[in-house]
Write an enzyme that holds these catalytic residues in place. Structure first.
Site, PDB file in Angstrom:
ATOM      1  N   ARG A 148     -10.183   0.529   8.200  1.00 31.21           N
ATOM      2  CA  ARG A 148      -9.678  -0.791   8.537  1.00 31.21           C
ATOM      3  C   ARG A 148     -10.677  -1.598   9.361  1.00 31.21           C
ATOM      4  NH1 ARG A 148      -4.013  -0.021   8.236  1.00 31.21           N
ATOM      5  NH2 ARG A 148      -2.766  -1.149   9.624  1.00 31.21           N
ATOM      6  N   LYS A 187       0.836  -1.202   0.000  1.00 32.87           N
ATOM      7  CA  LYS A 187       0.000   0.000   0.000  1.00 32.87           C
ATOM      8  C   LYS A 187       0.875   1.258   0.000  1.00 32.87           C
ATOM      9  CE  LYS A 187      -2.033  -1.261   3.882  1.00 32.87           C
ATOM     10  NZ  LYS A 187      -1.357  -2.543   4.150  1.00 32.87           N
TER      11      LYS A 187
HETATM   12  P1  AP5 Z   1       4.805  -1.539   1.950  1.00 31.81           P
HETATM   13  O1  AP5 Z   1       4.442  -0.745   0.761  1.00 31.81           O
HETATM   14  O2  AP5 Z   1       5.507  -0.863   3.055  1.00 31.81           O
HETATM   15  O3  AP5 Z   1       3.507  -2.342   2.487  1.00 31.81           O
HETATM   16  P2  AP5 Z   1       2.186  -1.815   3.187  1.00 31.81           P
HETATM   17  O4  AP5 Z   1       1.023  -2.462   2.507  1.00 31.81           O
HETATM   18  O5  AP5 Z   1       2.184  -0.341   3.287  1.00 31.81           O
HETATM   19  O6  AP5 Z   1       2.350  -2.531   4.602  1.00 31.81           O
HETATM   20  P3  AP5 Z   1       2.255  -1.951   6.079  1.00 31.81           P
HETATM   21  O7  AP5 Z   1       3.027  -2.913   6.947  1.00 31.81           O
HETATM   22  O8  AP5 Z   1       2.652  -0.517   6.136  1.00 31.81           O
HETATM   23  O9  AP5 Z   1       0.740  -2.108   6.361  1.00 31.81           O
HETATM   24  P4  AP5 Z   1       0.029  -2.145   7.672  1.00 31.81           P
HETATM   25  O10 AP5 Z   1      -1.356  -1.988   7.205  1.00 31.81           O
HETATM   26  O11 AP5 Z   1       0.271  -3.342   8.503  1.00 31.81           O
HETATM   27  O12 AP5 Z   1       0.681  -0.965   8.536  1.00 31.81           O
HETATM   28  P5  AP5 Z   1       0.226   0.533   8.851  1.00 31.81           P
HETATM   29  O13 AP5 Z   1       1.414   1.375   8.902  1.00 31.81           O
HETATM   30  O14 AP5 Z   1      -0.898   0.918   7.979  1.00 31.81           O
HETATM   31  O15 AP5 Z   1       5.674  -2.792   1.438  1.00 31.81           O
HETATM   32  C1  AP5 Z   1       6.184  -3.748   2.364  1.00 31.81           C
HETATM   33  C2  AP5 Z   1       7.574  -4.208   1.927  1.00 31.81           C
HETATM   34  O16 AP5 Z   1       7.469  -4.971   0.722  1.00 31.81           O
HETATM   35  C3  AP5 Z   1       8.549  -3.069   1.614  1.00 31.81           C
HETATM   36  O17 AP5 Z   1       9.814  -3.473   2.026  1.00 31.81           O
HETATM   37  C4  AP5 Z   1       8.495  -2.931   0.078  1.00 31.81           C
HETATM   38  O18 AP5 Z   1       9.709  -2.461  -0.457  1.00 31.81           O
HETATM   39  C5  AP5 Z   1       8.222  -4.375  -0.327  1.00 31.81           C
HETATM   40  N1  AP5 Z   1       7.389  -4.505  -1.531  1.00 31.81           N
HETATM   41  C6  AP5 Z   1       6.309  -3.730  -1.865  1.00 31.81           C
HETATM   42  N2  AP5 Z   1       5.763  -4.166  -3.028  1.00 31.81           N
HETATM   43  C7  AP5 Z   1       6.507  -5.260  -3.418  1.00 31.81           C
HETATM   44  C8  AP5 Z   1       6.422  -6.134  -4.535  1.00 31.81           C
HETATM   45  N3  AP5 Z   1       5.467  -6.003  -5.471  1.00 31.81           N
HETATM   46  N4  AP5 Z   1       7.329  -7.142  -4.628  1.00 31.81           N
HETATM   47  C9  AP5 Z   1       8.297  -7.297  -3.670  1.00 31.81           C
HETATM   48  N5  AP5 Z   1       8.430  -6.469  -2.586  1.00 31.81           N
HETATM   49  C10 AP5 Z   1       7.533  -5.461  -2.472  1.00 31.81           C
HETATM   50  O19 AP5 Z   1      -0.379   0.366  10.321  1.00 31.81           O
HETATM   51  C11 AP5 Z   1       0.447   0.124  11.417  1.00 31.81           C
HETATM   52  C12 AP5 Z   1      -0.360   0.123  12.698  1.00 31.81           C
HETATM   53  O20 AP5 Z   1      -0.976   1.409  12.889  1.00 31.81           O
HETATM   54  C13 AP5 Z   1      -1.518  -0.866  12.773  1.00 31.81           C
HETATM   55  O21 AP5 Z   1      -1.090  -2.145  13.191  1.00 31.81           O
HETATM   56  C14 AP5 Z   1      -2.439  -0.187  13.790  1.00 31.81           C
HETATM   57  O22 AP5 Z   1      -1.992  -0.392  15.102  1.00 31.81           O
HETATM   58  C15 AP5 Z   1      -2.272   1.289  13.455  1.00 31.81           C
HETATM   59  N6  AP5 Z   1      -3.254   1.745  12.456  1.00 31.81           N
HETATM   60  C16 AP5 Z   1      -3.002   2.233  11.208  1.00 31.81           C
HETATM   61  N7  AP5 Z   1      -4.152   2.537  10.567  1.00 31.81           N
HETATM   62  C17 AP5 Z   1      -5.155   2.240  11.425  1.00 31.81           C
HETATM   63  C18 AP5 Z   1      -6.571   2.316  11.335  1.00 31.81           C
HETATM   64  N8  AP5 Z   1      -7.196   2.756  10.220  1.00 31.81           N
HETATM   65  N9  AP5 Z   1      -7.301   1.926  12.412  1.00 31.81           N
HETATM   66  C19 AP5 Z   1      -6.702   1.494  13.550  1.00 31.81           C
HETATM   67  N10 AP5 Z   1      -5.361   1.371  13.695  1.00 31.81           N
HETATM   68  C20 AP5 Z   1      -4.586   1.750  12.641  1.00 31.81           C
HETATM   69 MG    MG Z   2       2.329   1.049   4.867  1.00 28.36          MG
END
Ligand code: AP5
Ligand code: MG
Ligand code: ZN
Length: 212
Positions: free
Chosen positions: A88, A13
């Site tokens: 989410r 994402k």
């Molecule tokens: P990346 O693009 O970083 O992946 P992502 O989908 O953004 O994954 P996240 O871990 O950021 O998602 P998340 O939803 O768990 O975390 P968030 O920060 O939102 O890519 C991942 C890796 O893969 C990178 O190294 C990249 O280079 C690589 N990659 C990408 N595409 C690739 C491909 N095609 N092939 C190979 N490699 C690839 O949330 C964190 C925390 O915040 C949550 O746990 C929660 O506690 C809180 N939070 C956030 N939003 C909410 C909400 N709406 N409600 C409640 N709590 C929330």
């Molecule tokens: Mg992310």
């Protein structure tokens, strides 16, 4: 155009959000990035969010909805936006719909699907910029200079919640609480699913095609 990005942890994402926002010429926000900015700035919201994020569980809906709906209220978002990581929960999706009811809700929900094992592999090698939060991967997409962000020169580090035990919990939470949001938008006829297993370039192209 008002677009949301859905997908399990590590789906890509954050990697793809900038490209989509550029393509649509709209602004973007990631709820996780906003929480991490607050943690870095030692705000009350940051303290609260950290207590949930470190365990891999969701920050409560009331807090998260207030944060994102506040961001959406700014005039820059009037011509559209890309949201990464929100909504989410079904409660968040309903709040977003209600807030946008005079504009007909969101236009499109893009669901980037990857299997669990791929999420785990990607997060094990992920690093992000402490300043602008751009994601990197130690083998797939490393920064040009080790430890330094290509975009802003910031320090590149490993997220606390990318430890294997927390990743497992985040995946469970995705299937319990966020998968129903995918079904919610499918029911509204607003969902497009993208296979997230290809290269970063391939997934980006598939997302752009889905927007057209
Ligand atoms: P990346 O693009 O970083 O992946 P992502 O989908 O953004 O994954 P996240 O871990 O950021 O998602 P998340 O939803 O768990 O975390 P968030 O920060 O939102 O890519 C991942 C890796 O893969 C990178 O190294 C990249 O280079 C690589 N990659 C990408 N595409 C690739 C491909 N095609 N092939 C190979 N490699 C690839 O949330 C964190 C925390 O915040 C949550 O746990 C929660 O506690 C809180 N939070 C956030 N939003 C909410 C909400 N709406 N409600 C409640 N709590 C929330
Ligand atoms: Mg992310
Ligand atoms: Zn940076």
């Amino acid at each position: 155009m008002k677009v949301i990005l859905l997908g399990p942890p590590g789906a890509g994402k954050g990697t793809q959000a900038a490209r989509i926002a550029d393509k649509l010429q709209v602004t973007r926000a990631a709820s996780g990035d906003l929480f991490r900015d607050n943690i870095r700035n030692c705000t009350e919201l940051g303290k609260l969010a950290k207590s949930y994020m470190d365990r891999g569980v969701l920050v409560p809906d009331d807090v998260t909805i207030r944060l994102i709906m506040g961001w959406l209220d700014a005039p820059e978002q009037a011509k559209g936006f890309v949201l990464d990581g929100f909504p989410r929960t079904v409660g968040q999706a309903e709040a977003l719909d209600k807030g946008l009811s005079d504009k007909g809700g969101i236009d499109l929900a893009l669901y980037i699907d990857v299997p669990k094992a791929e999420s785990v592999r990607r997060l094990a090698g992920r690093y992000i910029c402490r300043n602008c939060q751009r994601p990197y991967h130690e083998t797939v997409s490393p920064p040009a200079k080790q430890g330094v962000c290509d975009k802003c020169g910031g320090e590149v580090y490993q997220r606390d919640d990318d430890r294997p035990e927390v990743v497992g919990r985040r995946l469970e939470v995705f299937f319990e609480e966020t998968k129903p949001v995918v079904d919610y938008y499918r029911g509204l006829g607003k969902l497009k699913e993208i296979n997230g297993e290809g290269s970063i370039e391939d997934v980006g192209n598939a997302l752009v095609a889905a927007l057209e």
